[in-house]
Structure formats: C-alpha cells, structure tokens
Design a protein around this motif. Structure first.
Motif, PDB file in Angstrom:
ATOM      1  N   GLU A  54      13.564   4.403 -13.979  1.00 41.82           N
ATOM      2  CA  GLU A  54      13.069   5.009 -15.214  1.00 41.82           C
ATOM      3  C   GLU A  54      12.989   6.520 -15.099  1.00 41.82           C
ATOM      4  OE1 GLU A  54       9.358   3.124 -16.020  1.00 41.82           O
ATOM      5  OE2 GLU A  54      10.263   1.162 -16.483  1.00 41.82           O
ATOM      6  N   ARG A  55      12.530   7.001 -13.926  1.00 39.06           N
ATOM      7  CA  ARG A  55      12.436   8.447 -13.710  1.00 39.06           C
ATOM      8  C   ARG A  55      13.810   9.095 -13.719  1.00 39.06           C
ATOM      9  NH1 ARG A  55       8.925   8.629  -8.446  1.00 39.06           N
ATOM     10  NH2 ARG A  55       7.901   6.673  -8.962  1.00 39.06           N
ATOM     11  N   ARG A  56      14.783   8.401 -13.101  1.00 38.90           N
ATOM     12  CA  ARG A  56      16.144   8.951 -13.100  1.00 38.90           C
ATOM     13  C   ARG A  56      16.705   9.009 -14.514  1.00 38.90           C
ATOM     14  NH1 ARG A  56      17.299   5.099  -8.726  1.00 38.90           N
ATOM     15  NH2 ARG A  56      16.871   6.111  -6.723  1.00 38.90           N
ATOM     16  N   LEU A  73       0.830  -1.205   0.000  1.00 36.86           N
ATOM     17  CA  LEU A  73       0.000   0.000   0.000  1.00 36.86           C
ATOM     18  C   LEU A  73       0.869   1.261   0.000  1.00 36.86           C
ATOM     19  CD1 LEU A  73      -2.782  -1.019   2.555  1.00 36.86           C
ATOM     20  CD2 LEU A  73      -3.068  -0.652   0.092  1.00 36.86           C
ATOM     21  N   SER A  74       1.961   1.231   0.759  1.00 33.15           N
ATOM     22  CA  SER A  74       2.831   2.401   0.855  1.00 33.15           C
ATOM     23  C   SER A  74       3.576   2.685  -0.445  1.00 33.15           C
ATOM     24  CB  SER A  74       3.838   2.215   1.993  1.00 33.15           C
ATOM     25  OG  SER A  74       4.653   1.078   1.757  1.00 33.15           O
ATOM     26  N   LEU A  75       3.567   1.729  -1.380  1.00 31.08           N
ATOM     27  CA  LEU A  75       4.216   1.906  -2.684  1.00 31.08           C
ATOM     28  C   LEU A  75       3.168   2.047  -3.785  1.00 31.08           C
ATOM     29  CD1 LEU A  75       7.062  -0.797  -2.443  1.00 31.08           C
ATOM     30  CD2 LEU A  75       7.165   1.626  -1.818  1.00 31.08           C
ATOM     31  N   ASN A  76       1.969   2.506  -3.413  1.00 32.07           N
ATOM     32  CA  ASN A  76       0.858   2.659  -4.363  1.00 32.07           C
ATOM     33  C   ASN A  76       0.538   1.341  -5.060  1.00 32.07           C
ATOM     34  OD1 ASN A  76       0.535   5.455  -3.865  1.00 32.07           O
ATOM     35  ND2 ASN A  76       2.290   5.876  -5.200  1.00 32.07           N
ATOM     36  N   LEU A  77       0.491   0.278  -4.260  1.00 32.52           N
ATOM     37  CA  LEU A  77       0.167  -1.074  -4.721  1.00 32.52           C
ATOM     38  C   LEU A  77       1.137  -1.585  -5.793  1.00 32.52           C
ATOM     39  CD1 LEU A  77      -3.743  -1.066  -4.748  1.00 32.52           C
ATOM     40  CD2 LEU A  77      -2.202  -2.267  -3.183  1.00 32.52           C
ATOM     41  N   GLN A  78       2.377  -1.122  -5.700  1.00 26.69           N
ATOM     42  CA  GLN A  78       3.438  -1.687  -6.520  1.00 26.69           C
ATOM     43  C   GLN A  78       4.239  -2.675  -5.671  1.00 26.69           C
ATOM     44  OE1 GLN A  78       5.223   2.238  -7.613  1.00 26.69           O
ATOM     45  NE2 GLN A  78       5.178   1.403  -9.705  1.00 26.69           N
ATOM     46  N   THR A  79       4.865  -3.627  -6.326  1.00 26.73           N
ATOM     47  CA  THR A  79       5.816  -4.484  -5.614  1.00 26.73           C
ATOM     48  C   THR A  79       7.116  -3.705  -5.436  1.00 26.73           C
ATOM     49  OG1 THR A  79       6.795  -5.408  -7.629  1.00 26.73           O
ATOM     50  CG2 THR A  79       4.819  -6.490  -6.765  1.00 26.73           C
ATOM     51  N   PRO A  80       7.973  -4.115  -4.504  1.00 26.77           N
ATOM     52  CA  PRO A  80       9.260  -3.425  -4.364  1.00 26.77           C
ATOM     53  C   PRO A  80      10.052  -3.377  -5.668  1.00 26.77           C
ATOM     54  CG  PRO A  80       8.876  -4.810  -2.455  1.00 26.77           C
ATOM     55  CD  PRO A  80       7.783  -5.113  -3.427  1.00 26.77           C
ATOM     56  N   ARG A  81      10.033  -4.472  -6.449  1.00 23.01           N
ATOM     57  CA  ARG A  81      10.779  -4.487  -7.705  1.00 23.01           C
ATOM     58  C   ARG A  81      10.195  -3.488  -8.703  1.00 23.01           C
ATOM     59  NH1 ARG A  81      13.922  -8.533  -9.201  1.00 23.01           N
ATOM     60  NH2 ARG A  81      14.451  -8.365  -6.984  1.00 23.01           N
ATOM     61  N   GLU A  82       8.859  -3.433  -8.807  1.00 24.92           N
ATOM     62  CA  GLU A  82       8.213  -2.467  -9.702  1.00 24.92           C
ATOM     63  C   GLU A  82       8.521  -1.037  -9.276  1.00 24.92           C
ATOM     64  OE1 GLU A  82       4.212  -4.971 -11.070  1.00 24.92           O
ATOM     65  OE2 GLU A  82       4.181  -3.723  -9.258  1.00 24.92           O
ATOM     66  N   PHE A  83       8.515  -0.800  -7.970  1.00 25.45           N
ATOM     67  CA  PHE A  83       8.780   0.542  -7.457  1.00 25.45           C
ATOM     68  C   PHE A  83      10.206   0.971  -7.780  1.00 25.45           C
ATOM     69  CE2 PHE A  83      10.008   3.408  -3.914  1.00 25.45           C
ATOM     70  CZ  PHE A  83       9.121   4.444  -4.171  1.00 25.45           C
ATOM     71  N   VAL A  84      11.164   0.078  -7.585  1.00 29.19           N
ATOM     72  CA  VAL A  84      12.566   0.387  -7.883  1.00 29.19           C
ATOM     73  C   VAL A  84      12.743   0.626  -9.379  1.00 29.19           C
ATOM     74  CG1 VAL A  84      14.904  -0.551  -7.917  1.00 29.19           C
ATOM     75  CG2 VAL A  84      13.499  -0.799  -5.878  1.00 29.19           C
ATOM     76  N   ASN A  85      12.101  -0.179 -10.199  1.00 32.46           N
ATOM     77  CA  ASN A  85      12.197   0.002 -11.649  1.00 32.46           C
ATOM     78  C   ASN A  85      11.633   1.353 -12.077  1.00 32.46           C
ATOM     79  OD1 ASN A  85      13.390  -2.501 -11.983  1.00 32.46           O
ATOM     80  ND2 ASN A  85      11.475  -3.542 -12.521  1.00 32.46           N
ATOM     81  N   SER A  86      10.518   1.742 -11.453  1.00 32.49           N
ATOM     82  CA  SER A  86       9.928   3.052 -11.790  1.00 32.49           C
ATOM     83  C   SER A  86      10.848   4.194 -11.374  1.00 32.49           C
ATOM     84  CB  SER A  86       8.548   3.204 -11.140  1.00 32.49           C
ATOM     85  OG  SER A  86       8.655   3.254  -9.727  1.00 32.49           O
ATOM     86  N   LEU A  87      11.525   4.037 -10.239  1.00 31.03           N
ATOM     87  CA  LEU A  87      12.497   5.042  -9.813  1.00 31.03           C
ATOM     88  C   LEU A  87      13.634   5.156 -10.820  1.00 31.03           C
ATOM     89  CD1 LEU A  87      12.890   4.334  -5.964  1.00 31.03           C
ATOM     90  CD2 LEU A  87      11.728   6.272  -7.025  1.00 31.03           C
TER      91      LEU A  87
END
Length: 241
Positions: free
Chosen positions: A236-238, A220-234
């Motif tokens: 991509e933004r960088r 929930l704290s990652l907007n219903l993303q998994t840790p791997r998805e969240f890191v990948n999105s970070l």
C-alpha cells in the motif's frame, strides 16, 4: 657458523611444475579442501603432493581461516531493509524426515519443505519449491552443512545474487531462521520422531500451519502485524508513492 645455519634452514621440496596451476584451478572450480585436491591430483594426473604443500600454495592465492579449513574470505553479514533482500535457510532433523526452512528476514514470510533425505540434491529441490513463493533474493544465507554445497550452490545461483554461508559455530549469524526453527518445533512439528511414510501427511499439515503463521500469527518485530498484513501494508505504501 654460516654453513651450520644453512644446514638448519628448512628446505621445501620442489613439486611437479603442473601442480600449482592444477591446485588453483581445482580450488576455484570445486572449492575442495587440500585432502580432496591431493587425491584428485594423484588419481587423475599422477602427481604426488603433500597436503601441507597444497595449503602453502592455496595460502598464496586465497585467504584461509586456517590451513586446514577450505573457505575463502566471507562476505559481511547481510542486513535487510526491504523484502527479498535476505533469505536465510536451515535444516531441522525430524528423524527419518528433514524440514528445509527458508525465511525472509524482513517480512518474516517463511516456507518449509519436507524431504526424505539430507543431501545436496534434496536441499536444491527444497530451494526450488520454496522460491516458487519467494521468487528471488539478493542474499541467500545458510549454515555450512554438506547439504548446502555442490548441487545446491549451482541451483541457488538462479535465485540469488549472492550466496553466503555463516561462520562455523556462529549460529547467531543465522538467528532469524534459527528462531523460526524453534517456532516450527513448538507450534507445528513438535519433537517427535517422524517416519518416511509420514512425509506427505506431514507436508500437508505444515502447509496448513504456514497459512496460520502468515495470516493469524502476529510478530513483535512487525509491530504485532502478521507477515501477510505487513506485506500488504508495504504494498500500500509503495502504491501511494
């Protein structure tokens, strides 16, 4: 009257002139409590000093929570605004085995290392194994368990800029790893008693569960993303910046 008042005044006995310097240096080098410093002075220097006198000396040079506690002033509670800024660590008792858990509080990435003992050397080994994944961190925070002292502290300096131990009896300061501990119990290890001979088998099972935790379990704290998805999105933004 003046003579009577003078007799009532408390008198502090003078101590060996070497003692104060030795007490201060021992505290800085080993972070030991007054009782251990007293034993060390007597055994290796032949100096007899009471514990109360040792804490009077320490009180002049260090900030103490109380005269019977050994910690100096604590750093403020660290907060994370990016990955690898704060990693929390804690230990879970599994019977004859122990799980050393570490979690990045920003990305929720976590590593668990199973050990057969709860010692400083075991915690140091678990730290080194965990940081083959994390690489490093600005802050590393643990509780005040004996396993997170001595050898562990020396090894931790290789991987973190700052090492912090939580305020005694304030487990909420380590809330992220405490939450992970509950998840680890509920979804992986359970509440059963593990034996020494199960160490390798349990570590293998935990590793498979961690793969699922990182790639299939949304937070929930990652907007219903998994840790791997969240890191990948970070990442991509960088890359877009």
């Amino acid at each position: 009257m003046k003579y009577k008042a003078a007799n009532q005044r408390k008198r502090i006995k003078r101590i060996d002139y070497r003692a104060e310097g030795l007490i201060i240096s021992r505290r800085k080098d080993k972070e030991e409590c007054g009782q251990k410093i007293r034993w060390w002075l007597d055994k290796f220097h032949g100096i007899i000093v009471s514990v109360a006198q040792i804490y009077r000396i320490l009180g002049k040079h260090f900030t103490l929570h109380s005269k019977w506690q050994k910690w100096t002033r604590r750093q403020p509670l660290p907060k994370a605004e990016a990955s690898r800024q704060v990693i929390q660590g804690d230990t879970v008792d599994l019977g004859e085995l122990f799980a050393f858990n570490f979690i990045d509080i920003f990305t929720k990435e976590a590593i668990t290392i199973i050990q057969a003992e709860i010692t400083s050397s075991a915690a140091a080994y678990a730290l080194e194994k965990a940081f083959t994944f994390f690489g490093g961190t600005v802050w590393l925070q643990t509780d005040n368990g004996s396993e997170y002292k001595s050898i562990f502290r020396k090894v931790a300096k290789r991987y973190c800029q700052h090492l912090r131990q939580i305020t005694p009896y304030q487990k909420e300061e380590n809330g992220f790893v405490e939450s992970f501990n509950r998840t680890f119990r509920k979804e992986c290890a359970g509440w059963r008693y593990y034996k020494l001979k199960e160490k390798d088998q349990l570590q293998s099972y935990v590793n498979k569960w961690l793969d699922e935790y990182h790639m299939e379990r949304p937070h929930l704290s990652l907007n219903l993303q998994t840790p791997r998805e969240f890191v990948n999105s970070l990442n991509e933004r960088r890359a877009m910046v």
